[in-house]
Design an enzyme around this catalytic site. Structure first.
Site, PDB file in Angstrom:
ATOM      1  N   GLY A  17       0.831  -1.193   0.000  1.00  0.00           N
ATOM      2  CA  GLY A  17       0.000   0.000   0.000  1.00  0.00           C
ATOM      3  C   GLY A  17       0.863   1.239   0.000  1.00  0.00           C
ATOM      4  O   GLY A  17       2.079   1.194   0.213  1.00  0.00           O
ATOM      5  N   GLY A  19       0.552   5.592   1.058  1.00  0.00           N
ATOM      6  CA  GLY A  19      -0.214   6.686   1.634  1.00  0.00           C
ATOM      7  C   GLY A  19       0.403   8.024   1.286  1.00  0.00           C
ATOM      8  O   GLY A  19       1.277   8.134   0.423  1.00  0.00           O
ATOM      9  N   GLY A  20      -0.078   9.055   1.949  1.00  0.00           N
ATOM     10  CA  GLY A  20       0.430  10.378   1.660  1.00  0.00           C
ATOM     11  C   GLY A  20       1.876  10.574   2.040  1.00  0.00           C
ATOM     12  O   GLY A  20       2.595  11.349   1.410  1.00  0.00           O
ATOM     13  N   VAL A  24       4.214   0.911   2.237  1.00  0.00           N
ATOM     14  CA  VAL A  24       4.304  -0.302   3.050  1.00  0.00           C
ATOM     15  C   VAL A  24       4.620  -1.470   2.124  1.00  0.00           C
ATOM     16  O   VAL A  24       3.964  -1.640   1.089  1.00  0.00           O
ATOM     17  CB  VAL A  24       2.991  -0.553   3.819  1.00  0.00           C
ATOM     18  CG1 VAL A  24       3.102  -1.823   4.653  1.00  0.00           C
ATOM     19  CG2 VAL A  24       2.677   0.638   4.709  1.00  0.00           C
ATOM     20  N   LYS A  42       7.670  -0.333   6.641  1.00  0.00           N
ATOM     21  CA  LYS A  42       7.033   0.948   6.340  1.00  0.00           C
ATOM     22  C   LYS A  42       8.130   1.986   6.162  1.00  0.00           C
ATOM     23  O   LYS A  42       8.906   2.229   7.080  1.00  0.00           O
ATOM     24  CB  LYS A  42       6.083   1.337   7.467  1.00  0.00           C
ATOM     25  CG  LYS A  42       5.335   2.644   7.223  1.00  0.00           C
ATOM     26  CD  LYS A  42       4.369   2.913   8.364  1.00  0.00           C
ATOM     27  CE  LYS A  42       3.571   4.190   8.145  1.00  0.00           C
ATOM     28  NZ  LYS A  42       2.628   4.423   9.275  1.00  0.00           N
ATOM     29  N   ASP A 148      -6.136   8.302  15.114  1.00  0.00           N
ATOM     30  CA  ASP A 148      -6.456   7.885  13.745  1.00  0.00           C
ATOM     31  C   ASP A 148      -7.052   6.477  13.753  1.00  0.00           C
ATOM     32  O   ASP A 148      -6.629   5.597  12.998  1.00  0.00           O
ATOM     33  CB  ASP A 148      -5.213   7.940  12.871  1.00  0.00           C
ATOM     34  CG  ASP A 148      -5.559   7.993  11.383  1.00  0.00           C
ATOM     35  OD1 ASP A 148      -6.707   8.362  11.056  1.00  0.00           O
ATOM     36  OD2 ASP A 148      -4.701   7.668  10.546  1.00  0.00           O
TER      37      ASP A 148
END
Length: 460
Positions: A17, A19-20, A24, A42, A148
């Protein structure tokens, strides 16, 4: 594995994946006697690694999680730096996120049962209670807040174990002023958090209340749990449960009154079913792609001849065409003088000569003249050579979008739908917008479409 990318002693595999801020990857580490352990790495995106405000967020996550040791929290096992880009090494959860599971259930028009939904929420509540109660080396409360808690950050293994991950924007209440407004996922972040005001553990109560309400949305006979979820997700902090343990106790009390078991069996069955269907789809897709690249040879479909024979066949066809033309020119017509047979006309074949007995004189040769060919038309026309039609050039180009994680895509303000997708566009420059509401990601980028060509977008 010598050619694989490595971070220290870790071998990096496929990307799971993006993200901003980070990406990962699936990874593994090897040891003596064939030891091999699967992990997750990560890493800060390389284009952001040198920004002074980005790398500290990942290191802060490691600082926070190393203080926590709980069965419902994904553990950070190591921290490293590669080319000024820090990375975390975490335990691997063999399963899916709650967001993926919920989306799959919605697409199949079903939902989690009440037992599975409560098992998820109570497991996350246990993880948050442990984090909220964490203390420093002097035994003073840290006042840790996750900030979060979303379905994308709740992982569920194929055995039904629930783990909370991504403490990347977690904050200590004493240091919350250092984290600017706007951090958090819209729809799950508490109003005071989005406004940039100080937060405490009740911000996590709010987020978990929203998650509980979503899980119970289509579950019948759950009026009281919905009331509990609504109280937890109250806009005003003082209207919520005072802490996460109070929320968990209210759910446990209702569950016990209904004699609903606290077991992961139903949840594990849902995860295993999703993973099984994914594996089946991947195998079928791989087989289909393999057949497309290398079509099977069968008795019904003979193997094509090698391409190197094509020039020889073309030359033979051309020679036959020339000979046919020569024969036609050699035949006299009423309007045209005959051409010299010594140049163009083939010699007539001799007749068979019978052999008489030796005492008799030889029989005279009987020559049979050749059979004349039919006369061609008086005004012959030469047919033009046959040519293969040239296909018209495509007037548009194609845009192919396939992202991990998925995104809702639109071009020039026109909604295309959820990736993966393929669409034809007019040549030129366009504006592509990508959005993932589950992760709070949004990205706008310029693309150029070329006539008759494919343009691929495979990352955020």
């Amino acid at each position: 594995m010598s050619g694989a990318r490595r971070l220290g002693r870790y071998v990096i595999g496929e990307r799971l994946g993006s993200g901003g801020l980070g990406e990962v990857y699936l990874a593994h580490v090897e040891g003596a006697r064939g030891f091999r352990k699967r992990l997750v790495v990560k890493q800060v995106r390389r284009e952001l690694a040198r920004r002074p405000d980005v790398a500290p967020l990942l290191l802060a996550e490691a600082e926070v999680v190393q203080r926590l040791a709980h069965g419902n929290i994904v553990q950070v096992l190591d921290v490293g730096v590669d080319d000024d880009a820090p990375y975390l090494v975490m335990e691997h959860v063999d399963g899916v996120s709650l967001a993926e599971l919920a989306r799959d259930l919605e697409q199949r028009d079903t939902h989690l049962g009440i037992a599975a939904a409560l098992f998820v929420v109570e497991s996350v509540a246990a993880a948050l209670a442990h984090a909220h109660a964490a203390r420093d080396g002097d035994d003073a409360p840290l006042g840790l807040v996750h900030r979060d808690v979303t379905p994308a950050n709740i992982l569920v293994s194929r055995d039904g174990v629930v783990k909370l991950t991504d403490f990347g924007i977690a904050a200590l209440t004493t240091a919350a002023r250092d984290v600017g407004p706007g951090f958090g996922t819209p729809g799950y972040a508490a109003p005071e958090q989005l406004a940039g005001r100080p937060v405490d553990a009740r911000a996590d109560v709010y987020a978990l209340g929203v998650v509980l309400g979503e899980l119970l949305a289509d579950t019948p006979d759950t009026d009281e749990p919905r009331t509990i979820a609504a109280r937890a997700a109250s806009p005003a902090p003082h209207d919520r449960f005072p802490d996460i343990s109070s929320l968990a106790a209210a759910l446990e009390q209702w569950r016990a009154s209904r004699r609903i078991s606290h077991e992961p069996a139903e949840l594990a069955a849902c995860v295993r079913d999703l993973l099984h269907r994914r594996d089946h789809l991947a195998r079928n897709l791989g087989a289909a792609l393999d057949q497309r690249v290398r079509p099977p040879q069968t008795a019904a479909l003979p193997a094509p001849r090698p391409r190197r024979r094509a020039p020889a066949l073309a030359a033979a066809a051309a020679l036959l065409g020339v000979l046919a033309g020569v024969v036609w020119l050699a035949v006299p017509t009423a309007d045209a003088p005959a051409l010299a047979p010594t140049i163009f006309a083939p010699e007539p074949e001799p007749a068979v000569v019978p052999v008489a007995p030796e005492p008799a004189p030889p029989a005279p040769l009987a020559v049979t003249p050749p059979k004349p060919l039919p006369a061609p038309p008086t005004s012959p026309t030469v047919a033009p050579p046959r040519t293969r039609p040239t296909p018209a050039r495509a007037a548009h180009g194609r845009l192919l979008v396939n992202l991990v994680p998925w995104a809702e895509a639109s071009v020039d303000g026109r909604t295309l739908g959820r990736t993966p997708l393929t669409v034809e566009l007019a040549p030129g420059k366009h504006t592509l917008e990508l959005q993932n509401p589950d992760l709070g990601q949004r990205r706008t980028r310029a693309i150029t479409i070329t006539r008759g060509a494919d343009t691929h977008v495979t990352d955020w």
